[in-house]
Design a protein around this motif. Structure first.
Motif, PDB file in Angstrom:
ATOM      1  N   SER A 108       0.832  -1.219   0.000  1.00 43.50           N
ATOM      2  CA  SER A 108       0.000   0.000   0.000  1.00 43.50           C
ATOM      3  C   SER A 108       0.855   1.252   0.000  1.00 43.50           C
ATOM      4  O   SER A 108       0.529   2.241  -0.668  1.00 43.50           O
ATOM      5  N   ALA A 109       1.957   1.211   0.767  1.00 43.12           N
ATOM      6  CA  ALA A 109       2.826   2.389   0.852  1.00 43.12           C
ATOM      7  C   ALA A 109       3.467   2.675  -0.499  1.00 43.12           C
ATOM      8  O   ALA A 109       3.515   3.829  -0.936  1.00 43.12           O
TER       9      ALA A 109
ATOM     10  N   ARG B  56       2.304   2.005  -3.380  1.00 45.53           N
ATOM     11  CA  ARG B  56       1.268   2.584  -4.262  1.00 45.53           C
ATOM     12  C   ARG B  56       1.001   4.043  -3.881  1.00 45.53           C
ATOM     13  O   ARG B  56       0.839   4.915  -4.746  1.00 45.53           O
ATOM     14  N   GLY B  57       0.943   4.317  -2.576  1.00 45.91           N
ATOM     15  CA  GLY B  57       0.709   5.685  -2.111  1.00 45.91           C
ATOM     16  C   GLY B  57       1.832   6.619  -2.515  1.00 45.91           C
ATOM     17  O   GLY B  57       1.585   7.755  -2.957  1.00 45.91           O
TER      18      GLY B  57
ATOM     19  N   ARG C 198       3.800   6.278  -5.054  1.00 45.28           N
ATOM     20  CA  ARG C 198       3.734   6.500  -6.513  1.00 45.28           C
ATOM     21  C   ARG C 198       2.684   7.531  -6.904  1.00 45.28           C
ATOM     22  O   ARG C 198       2.832   8.228  -7.909  1.00 45.28           O
ATOM     23  N   GLU C 199       1.606   7.642  -6.114  1.00 48.81           N
ATOM     24  CA  GLU C 199       0.593   8.656  -6.421  1.00 48.81           C
ATOM     25  C   GLU C 199       1.164  10.065  -6.258  1.00 48.81           C
ATOM     26  O   GLU C 199       0.711  11.017  -6.886  1.00 48.81           O
ATOM     27  N   GLN C 200       2.168  10.197  -5.361  1.00 47.25           N
ATOM     28  CA  GLN C 200       2.732  11.513  -5.061  1.00 47.25           C
ATOM     29  C   GLN C 200       4.026  11.788  -5.809  1.00 47.25           C
ATOM     30  O   GLN C 200       4.393  12.931  -6.020  1.00 47.25           O
TER      31      GLN C 200
ATOM     32  N   THR D 182       4.367  -0.757  -9.265  1.00 44.70           N
ATOM     33  CA  THR D 182       4.900   0.495  -8.700  1.00 44.70           C
ATOM     34  C   THR D 182       6.351   0.774  -9.083  1.00 44.70           C
ATOM     35  O   THR D 182       6.848   1.876  -8.835  1.00 44.70           O
TER      36      THR D 182
END
Ligand SMILES: Cc1cc2nc3c(=O)[nH]c(=O)nc-3n(C[C@H](O)[C@H](O)[C@H](O)COP(=O)(O)OP(=O)(O)OC[C@H]3O[C@@H](n4cnc5c(N)ncnc54)[C@H](O)[C@@H]3O)c2cc1C
Length: 278
Positions: free
Chosen positions: A16-17, A19-20, A22-24, A69
């Motif tokens: 999850s981290a 992926r998070g 990569r969003e930023q 990711t």
């Protein structure tokens, strides 16, 4: 090796981290150092879908973290220490990795009794534990499950779908009594008995021994349970050793704020290892 974002622990939070992040940040380097021999996978499936859904196979548990990711996932890699003054970690095999930001995602470890793990003794947590239990069901006639919480009851339910006799040991007077209101617990308890599970209520395990391809469990009511194997679901404790030896504040988990920040601005903690305001 230096990573902009280094994650210790290759579990669900690591996925999850990544992926998070990569969003930023589309290009920052992400490294994941995980002790588990398997790359991040969906842990809840180990006690549910893999037993109940014939269309859900072992090849579907992977979370595909690396391909989704771009994170570099190092499996079978246990971190031995964190040096915050140099922003680096060292693995058990002596490799050193530097970080820009560090996330502690080391999860939790199952509670054990003095009975060592073996092909007949499973402290259920990992994909490898799932595979070991599946192997055991091929030869076992009778498997004991100790613990009346979510893991114990889910595994007992899963095993009851196999061609194996199941005994479930719980300290609850009514199975599920510590999780559900009385009427719901009564129905839950009845459901297990109705599916052929022998429920030993109101008793705790005192000790266990493995001999002659059998496991013998001593209960605190003076009785014993003998089976071809045993699965334990006795709860977990947060895996905080790295954080403690790195001098971070720990109290039933690594202490973090509502943004999962530790007292060190470069170090975060999340998931089962973290103690966050809630
Ligand atoms: C069978 C099962 C079913 C579950 N079902 C549900 C459910 O239905 N719903 C729900 O909300 N929760 C469920 N849970 C709980 C949920 O899976 C956990 O809360 C979640 O996995 C926590 O993620 P995590 O990344 O913090 O820890 P983990 O997924 O445990 O990952 C931590 C990883 O860190 C690694 N590690 C530890 N120390 C080191 C080290 N020093 N160096 C490198 N790596 C290290 C470990 O090997 C491990 O792979 C279930 C748990 C289990 C075991």
């Amino acid at each position: 090796m230096r990573y902009d974002y280094l994650i210790i622990g290759g579990g669900m939070v690591a996925d999850s981290a990544a992926r998070g992040i990569r969003e930023q940040d589309a290009s920052g380097s992400i490294g994941i150092l995980g002790a588990d021999p398997d790359a991040p996978y969906t842990r809840p499936a180990l006690s549910k879908k893999l037993w109940t859904d014939p269309d859900f196979g072992r090849d579907q548990v992977s979370l595909d973290t690396a391909s989704d990711t771009g994170a570099e996932v190092h499996t079978g890699t246990r971190v031995a220490s964190v040096d915050r003054s140099n922003s680096s970690v060292t693995t058990e095999s002596g490799e050193r990795h530097e970080y820009g930001k560090l996330l502690l995602a080391t999860g939790a470890t199952p509670t054990r009794i003095e009975l060592p793990p073996s092909p007949r003794v499973v402290y259920f947590r990992t994909f490898a534990d799932y595979r070991a239990l599946r192997e055991l069901t091929k030869t076992a006639d009778h498997i004991a499950v100790v613990g009346g919480g979510y893991i114990g009851t889910e595994i007992a339910a899963a095993l009851s779908l196999q061609d194996v006799k199941v005994t479930l040991v719980t300290s609850d007077a009514v199975l599920g009594g510590h999780m559900f209101p009385p009427t719901l617990a009564a129905g839950f308890d009845k459901g297990f008995a109705g599916h052929g599970v022998t429920v030993r209520r109101g008793t705790k395990i005192v000790s266990g021994a493995e001999a002659s391809a059998r496991v013998q469990l001593q209960l605190d009511d003076g009785s014993t349970v003998e089976a071809d194997g045993v699965v334990f679901g006795l709860g977990v404790r947060p895996e905080t050793e790295l954080a403690e030896s790195a001098g971070l504040a720990v109290d039933d988990g690594v202490i973090v704020d509502e943004f999962l920040r530790t007292e060190d601005e470069h170090v975060y903690a999340a998931g089962d290892v973290a103690n966050y305001p809630d």
